[in-house]
Design an enzyme around this catalytic site. Structure first.
Site, PDB file in Angstrom:
ATOM      1  N   LYS A  50      75.902   6.107  84.389  1.00 29.52           N
ATOM      2  CA  LYS A  50      76.929   6.840  85.157  1.00 29.52           C
ATOM      3  C   LYS A  50      78.115   7.224  84.273  1.00 29.52           C
ATOM      4  CE  LYS A  50      77.182   3.666  88.481  1.00 29.52           C
ATOM      5  NZ  LYS A  50      75.985   2.813  88.346  1.00 29.52           N
ATOM      6  N   PHE A  90      75.319  -2.853  74.808  1.00 21.38           N
ATOM      7  CA  PHE A  90      75.128  -4.178  74.205  1.00 21.38           C
ATOM      8  C   PHE A  90      74.948  -5.241  75.295  1.00 21.38           C
ATOM      9  CE2 PHE A  90      78.056  -7.825  72.858  1.00 21.38           C
ATOM     10  CZ  PHE A  90      77.040  -8.611  72.331  1.00 21.38           C
ATOM     11  N   ASP A  95      71.607  -8.615  78.779  1.00 24.55           N
ATOM     12  CA  ASP A  95      71.530  -9.133  80.143  1.00 24.55           C
ATOM     13  C   ASP A  95      70.129  -8.956  80.720  1.00 24.55           C
ATOM     14  OD1 ASP A  95      73.125 -10.276  82.376  1.00 24.55           O
ATOM     15  OD2 ASP A  95      72.562  -8.440  83.396  1.00 24.55           O
ATOM     16  N   ASP A  99      67.861 -11.986  82.049  1.00 27.56           N
ATOM     17  CA  ASP A  99      67.488 -12.019  83.466  1.00 27.56           C
ATOM     18  C   ASP A  99      66.010 -11.729  83.711  1.00 27.56           C
ATOM     19  OD1 ASP A  99      70.093 -12.569  84.090  1.00 27.56           O
ATOM     20  OD2 ASP A  99      70.580 -10.582  84.879  1.00 27.56           O
ATOM     21  N   ARG A 104      65.809  -0.404  84.111  1.00 30.35           N
ATOM     22  CA  ARG A 104      67.223  -0.088  83.909  1.00 30.35           C
ATOM     23  C   ARG A 104      67.358   1.420  83.901  1.00 30.35           C
ATOM     24  NH1 ARG A 104      71.910  -2.284  84.596  1.00 30.35           N
ATOM     25  NH2 ARG A 104      71.154  -4.248  83.696  1.00 30.35           N
ATOM     26  N   ASP A 166      77.938 -17.365  84.909  1.00 30.99           N
ATOM     27  CA  ASP A 166      76.968 -16.798  85.844  1.00 30.99           C
ATOM     28  C   ASP A 166      75.590 -17.397  85.611  1.00 30.99           C
ATOM     29  OD1 ASP A 166      75.956 -15.179  87.844  1.00 30.99           O
ATOM     30  OD2 ASP A 166      75.740 -13.421  86.563  1.00 30.99           O
ATOM     31  N   LYS A 192      83.250 -11.369  83.865  1.00 28.17           N
ATOM     32  CA  LYS A 192      82.020 -10.631  83.572  1.00 28.17           C
ATOM     33  C   LYS A 192      82.149  -9.143  83.892  1.00 28.17           C
ATOM     34  CE  LYS A 192      77.048 -10.573  84.458  1.00 28.17           C
ATOM     35  NZ  LYS A 192      75.898 -11.159  85.167  1.00 28.17           N
ATOM     36  N   PHE A 231      86.077  -4.497  93.487  1.00 29.96           N
ATOM     37  CA  PHE A 231      84.889  -3.680  93.226  1.00 29.96           C
ATOM     38  C   PHE A 231      83.621  -4.528  93.276  1.00 29.96           C
ATOM     39  CE2 PHE A 231      81.720  -2.227  90.133  1.00 29.96           C
ATOM     40  CZ  PHE A 231      81.484  -0.934  90.569  1.00 29.96           C
ATOM     41  N   ASP A 235      80.516  -4.549  95.836  1.00 23.87           N
ATOM     42  CA  ASP A 235      79.148  -4.410  95.355  1.00 23.87           C
ATOM     43  C   ASP A 235      78.238  -5.444  96.017  1.00 23.87           C
ATOM     44  OD1 ASP A 235      78.171  -2.457  93.444  1.00 23.87           O
ATOM     45  OD2 ASP A 235      77.371  -4.140  92.311  1.00 23.87           O
ATOM     46  N   ASP A 236      78.736  -6.678  96.119  1.00 23.51           N
ATOM     47  CA  ASP A 236      77.966  -7.750  96.756  1.00 23.51           C
ATOM     48  C   ASP A 236      77.739  -7.450  98.243  1.00 23.51           C
ATOM     49  OD1 ASP A 236      78.164  -8.934  94.291  1.00 23.51           O
ATOM     50  OD2 ASP A 236      79.375 -10.636  94.950  1.00 23.51           O
TER      51      ASP A 236
END
Length: 347
Positions: A50, A90, A95, A99, A104, A166, A192, A231, A235-236
């Site tokens: 984005k 990066f 990540d 994870d 992506r 996290d 984060k 924000f 998002d959650d």
């Protein structure tokens, strides 16, 4: 209000930065196959998202100056914007590997490309190092050169601390809701997300335009960090309550055992029976158990809890923005633009 930076103009700056990094690698007589690998790493992982963080740097410069940027100012601010995108790349390459993510930006994650695998760790390091190659080439004579370097180093450190918290708080393979707390949640989202996504782009523009007084940096920090927290809370919320067709993805926080705002709110409000449901259903790769968690969220009326939180935090942010003294070089418009993009968003 100044018109935002056109995406096409911003994207046009990247090819020269890509060449700068590849040319720097060539100085060490890097073999051709390694050079091609690095080139593919850059092309796959840096452009294409984005670009919100990157575009925010020239947009902030426009808002601060209240007049069109010169060609040199635009090139420099857009370059600093692309350095935030290198930092983002990066983080994302790393990540996704940590994870075990699958896709992506609609494509397989970099580590899942043919022949990449754990080489992605070194590829992530190269993306980060590219930041400092470009800073040295383009900004070494700038009065804020050291400040820019230190800002990138500090932001990277902060984000890695957030990622650590996290990873150890909510591992996908070990569900333990006793490990969750609102304090840990706020630490994770602050370090984060908020620093590199909200504070960094504005601080870069302030340093570049030599408006980074201690007071301006403090005010920017005190608005942008809560805005970044908001924000992520939003998002959650959208992960569970948003329309997948609007968002463009199906929420996975419940099945992925995320230490999210919603589950922490539920843990604060649930009775003993409801807690048993959370302990047995949260963080499981099972659609029926996920539905039970969502039903519990509805029982606890977390939608109303979120809407009350949103109005409270937005009211506080508007008060802080109103207190900004435009005469000191910082401009209310910088923060109004950020808030305008986020408030009541649906995706």
């Amino acid at each position: 209000m100044a018109a935002p930076t056109p995406r096409a103009a911003f994207e046009a700056v990247f090819p020269s930065l890509r060449e700068t990094m590849l040319d720097h690698a060539k100085k060490y007589n890097l073999p051709e196959n390694a050079l091609e690998w690095f080139s593919k790493n850059l092309d796959t992982n840096v452009p294409g998202g984005k670009l919100n963080r990157g575009l925010s740097v020239p947009d902030t410069g426009l808002a601060l100056l209240q007049k069109p940027l010169t060609d040199e100012q635009y090139k420099d601010l857009a370059t600093l914007g692309w350095l935030t995108e290198l930092l983002q790349a990066f983080f994302l390459v790393s990540d996704d590997l940590m994870d075990g993510s699958i896709t992506r930006r609609g494509q397989p994650c970099w580590y899942r490309h043919q022949g990449v695998g754990l080489i992605a760790i070194n590829d992530a390091f190269l993306l980060e190092s590219g930041i400092y190659v470009i800073l040295k080439k383009q900004f070494r004579s700038h009065p804020a050169y050291v400040d820019l370097i230190e800002l990138f180093h500090e932001t990277t450190w902060q984000t890695e601390l957030g990622q650590l918290c996290d990873l150890i708080t909510a591992p996908e393979d070990k569900v333990d809701l006793d490990n969750f707390s609102m304090e840990k949640y706020m630490f994770i989202v602050t370090y984060k997300t908020a620093y590199y996504s909200f504070y960094l782009p504005v601080a870069l523009a302030l340093h570049y335009l030599q408006l980074a007084t201690p007071e301006n940096l403090r005010q920017a920090h005190d608005i942008l960090i809560p805005l970044g927290q908001y924000f992520q809370v939003q998002d959650d919320y959208l992960d569970a309550y948003g329309d997948p067709e609007v968002i463009g993805k199906i929420g996975t926080d419940i099945q992925d055992n995320k230490c999210s705002w919603l589950v922490n709110q539920a843990l604060q409000r649930c009775n003993a029976e409801q807690r048993k449901v959370l302990d047995t259903a949260y963080g499981r790769k099972d659609g029926e158990l996920e539905a039970k968690v969502k039903e519990l969220f509805r029982e606890l009326d977390l939608e109303t809890v979120y809407k009350e939180y949103e109005e409270k935090i937005v009211g506080e942010l508007k008060t802080k923005i109103a207190a900004v003294n435009d005469a000191e070089g910082l401009k209310k418009e910088v923060f109004e633009a950020f808030l305008g993009k986020i408030y009541k968003r649906s995706k």
